[in-house]
Design a protein around this motif. Structure first.
Motif, PDB file in Angstrom:
ATOM      1  N   SER A  24       0.844  -1.191   0.000  1.00 31.75           N
ATOM      2  CA  SER A  24       0.000   0.000   0.000  1.00 31.75           C
ATOM      3  C   SER A  24       0.878   1.240   0.000  1.00 31.75           C
ATOM      4  N   GLY A  25       0.309   2.341  -0.385  1.00 26.99           N
ATOM      5  CA  GLY A  25       0.996   3.618  -0.277  1.00 26.99           C
ATOM      6  C   GLY A  25       1.417   4.255  -1.578  1.00 26.99           C
ATOM      7  N   ARG A  26       1.751   3.463  -2.564  1.00 32.88           N
ATOM      8  CA  ARG A  26       2.159   4.022  -3.852  1.00 32.88           C
ATOM      9  C   ARG A  26       1.594   3.142  -4.968  1.00 32.88           C
ATOM     10  N   THR A  27       1.806   3.546  -6.166  1.00 31.83           N
ATOM     11  CA  THR A  27       1.306   2.784  -7.308  1.00 31.83           C
ATOM     12  C   THR A  27       2.073   1.477  -7.428  1.00 31.83           C
ATOM     13  N   PHE A  28       1.375   0.390  -7.154  1.00 29.13           N
ATOM     14  CA  PHE A  28       1.989  -0.932  -7.129  1.00 29.13           C
ATOM     15  C   PHE A  28       2.635  -1.269  -8.463  1.00 29.13           C
ATOM     16  N   LEU A  29       2.006  -0.835  -9.544  1.00 26.53           N
ATOM     17  CA  LEU A  29       2.507  -1.155 -10.876  1.00 26.53           C
ATOM     18  C   LEU A  29       3.910  -0.620 -11.126  1.00 26.53           C
ATOM     19  N   ASN A  30       4.312   0.401 -10.414  1.00 25.21           N
ATOM     20  CA  ASN A  30       5.617   1.009 -10.663  1.00 25.21           C
ATOM     21  C   ASN A  30       6.778   0.141 -10.192  1.00 25.21           C
ATOM     22  N   TYR A  31       6.488  -0.842  -9.344  1.00 23.66           N
ATOM     23  CA  TYR A  31       7.550  -1.504  -8.615  1.00 23.66           C
ATOM     24  C   TYR A  31       7.842  -2.925  -9.065  1.00 23.66           C
ATOM     25  N   VAL A  32       9.126  -3.208  -9.090  1.00 23.76           N
ATOM     26  CA  VAL A  32       9.585  -4.587  -9.135  1.00 23.76           C
ATOM     27  C   VAL A  32       9.442  -5.131  -7.719  1.00 23.76           C
ATOM     28  N   MET A  33       8.916  -6.338  -7.599  1.00 28.62           N
ATOM     29  CA  MET A  33       8.709  -6.937  -6.292  1.00 28.62           C
ATOM     30  C   MET A  33       9.623  -8.144  -6.117  1.00 28.62           C
ATOM     31  N   GLY A  34      10.165  -8.269  -4.925  1.00 29.97           N
ATOM     32  CA  GLY A  34      11.078  -9.371  -4.666  1.00 29.97           C
ATOM     33  C   GLY A  34      10.806 -10.049  -3.342  1.00 29.97           C
ATOM     34  N   TRP A  35      11.289 -11.269  -3.252  1.00 25.76           N
ATOM     35  CA  TRP A  35      11.296 -12.011  -1.989  1.00 25.76           C
ATOM     36  C   TRP A  35      12.753 -12.333  -1.631  1.00 25.76           C
ATOM     37  N   PHE A  36      13.050 -12.149  -0.369  1.00 20.64           N
ATOM     38  CA  PHE A  36      14.361 -12.480   0.168  1.00 20.64           C
ATOM     39  C   PHE A  36      14.148 -13.342   1.404  1.00 20.64           C
ATOM     40  N   ARG A  37      15.199 -13.979   1.880  1.00 21.88           N
ATOM     41  CA  ARG A  37      15.092 -14.743   3.112  1.00 21.88           C
ATOM     42  C   ARG A  37      16.384 -14.675   3.899  1.00 21.88           C
ATOM     43  N   GLN A  38      16.238 -14.858   5.191  1.00 24.48           N
ATOM     44  CA  GLN A  38      17.401 -14.868   6.068  1.00 24.48           C
ATOM     45  C   GLN A  38      17.264 -16.011   7.051  1.00 24.48           C
ATOM     46  N   ALA A  39      18.163 -16.969   6.923  1.00 27.00           N
ATOM     47  CA  ALA A  39      18.188 -18.104   7.828  1.00 27.00           C
ATOM     48  C   ALA A  39      18.986 -17.739   9.077  1.00 27.00           C
ATOM     49  N   PRO A  40      18.766 -18.441  10.182  1.00 26.84           N
ATOM     50  CA  PRO A  40      19.505 -18.137  11.413  1.00 26.84           C
ATOM     51  C   PRO A  40      21.015 -18.201  11.203  1.00 26.84           C
ATOM     52  N   GLY A  41      21.690 -17.150  11.595  1.00 20.27           N
ATOM     53  CA  GLY A  41      23.132 -17.113  11.482  1.00 20.27           C
ATOM     54  C   GLY A  41      23.675 -16.856  10.099  1.00 20.27           C
ATOM     55  N   LYS A  42      22.786 -16.567   9.144  1.00 20.76           N
ATOM     56  CA  LYS A  42      23.233 -16.340   7.766  1.00 20.76           C
ATOM     57  C   LYS A  42      22.797 -14.963   7.300  1.00 20.76           C
ATOM     58  N   GLU A  43      23.402 -14.533   6.208  1.00 19.20           N
ATOM     59  CA  GLU A  43      23.033 -13.253   5.625  1.00 19.20           C
ATOM     60  C   GLU A  43      21.742 -13.400   4.824  1.00 19.20           C
ATOM     61  N   ARG A  44      21.087 -12.291   4.655  1.00 17.32           N
ATOM     62  CA  ARG A  44      19.880 -12.294   3.838  1.00 17.32           C
ATOM     63  C   ARG A  44      20.242 -12.600   2.394  1.00 17.32           C
ATOM     64  N   GLU A  45      19.413 -13.410   1.743  1.00 17.40           N
ATOM     65  CA  GLU A  45      19.695 -13.791   0.368  1.00 17.40           C
ATOM     66  C   GLU A  45      18.463 -13.609  -0.512  1.00 17.40           C
ATOM     67  N   PHE A  46      18.738 -13.385  -1.767  1.00 17.37           N
ATOM     68  CA  PHE A  46      17.688 -13.221  -2.769  1.00 17.37           C
ATOM     69  C   PHE A  46      17.004 -14.559  -3.015  1.00 17.37           C
ATOM     70  N   VAL A  47      15.671 -14.519  -3.171  1.00 16.01           N
ATOM     71  CA  VAL A  47      14.905 -15.713  -3.492  1.00 16.01           C
ATOM     72  C   VAL A  47      14.312 -15.607  -4.899  1.00 16.01           C
ATOM     73  N   ALA A  48      13.572 -14.521  -5.145  1.00 15.80           N
ATOM     74  CA  ALA A  48      12.907 -14.378  -6.437  1.00 15.80           C
ATOM     75  C   ALA A  48      12.464 -12.934  -6.608  1.00 15.80           C
ATOM     76  N   ASP A  49      12.299 -12.531  -7.866  1.00 18.80           N
ATOM     77  CA  ASP A  49      11.682 -11.241  -8.115  1.00 18.80           C
ATOM     78  C   ASP A  49      10.839 -11.293  -9.375  1.00 18.80           C
ATOM     79  N   ILE A  50      10.002 -10.259  -9.556  1.00 18.10           N
ATOM     80  CA  ILE A  50       9.053 -10.254 -10.660  1.00 18.10           C
ATOM     81  C   ILE A  50       8.874  -8.822 -11.145  1.00 18.10           C
ATOM     82  N   SER A  51       8.837  -8.661 -12.450  1.00 19.35           N
ATOM     83  CA  SER A  51       8.665  -7.337 -13.044  1.00 19.35           C
ATOM     84  C   SER A  51       7.234  -6.851 -12.847  1.00 19.35           C
ATOM     85  N   TRP A  52       7.003  -5.601 -13.211  1.00 18.48           N
ATOM     86  CA  TRP A  52       5.704  -4.989 -12.941  1.00 18.48           C
ATOM     87  C   TRP A  52       4.560  -5.723 -13.625  1.00 18.48           C
TER      88      TRP A  52
END
Length: 117
Positions: A24-52
């Motif tokens: 919410s808050g801005r035009t959703f269509l403008n944004y690339v959306m991504g998912w990331f994850r962070q396991a215990p004791g590890k750095e955050r890592e990229f999972v997936a992303d999707i274009s507008w």
């Protein structure tokens, strides 16, 4: 832009889970959306992303063929369908938004996924 992730939980190996991220808050269509994850004791890592428009989707090698990212622009929501879950998928999952060719600048609060063996 505000992002609210949901759908995490405790599942067994081989199960499926679908995460959602409401935006919410801005035009959703403008944004690339991504998912990331962070396991215990590890750095955050990229999972997936999707274009507008959903045409371009990228996945980490570790989830390719098991996870599917999608978006519903009418509902301002992005999803992550996770199948054949493995214990190594256990992590806090974050959704994020960015303008094309920029860094991710908006993040959700995270939702915990725990996969037991």
């Amino acid at each position: 832009v505000q992002l609210q992730a949901s759908g995490g939980g405790l599942v067994q190996a081989g199960d499926s889970l679908r995460l959602s991220c409401a935006v919410s808050g801005r035009t959703f269509l403008n944004y690339v959306m991504g998912w990331f994850r962070q396991a215990p004791g590890k750095e955050r890592e990229f999972v997936a992303d999707i274009s507008w428009n959903g045409v371009i989707r990228n996945y980490a090698d570790s989830v390719k063929g098991r996870f599917t990212i999608s978006r519903d622009n009418a509902k301002n929501t992005v999803y992550l369908q996770m199948n054949s879950l493995k214990p190594e998928d256990t992590a806090v999952y974050y959704c994020a938004a960015k303008l094309p060719l920029r860094n991710y600048s908006y993040w959700g609060q995270g939702t915990l996924v725990t996969v037991s063996s």
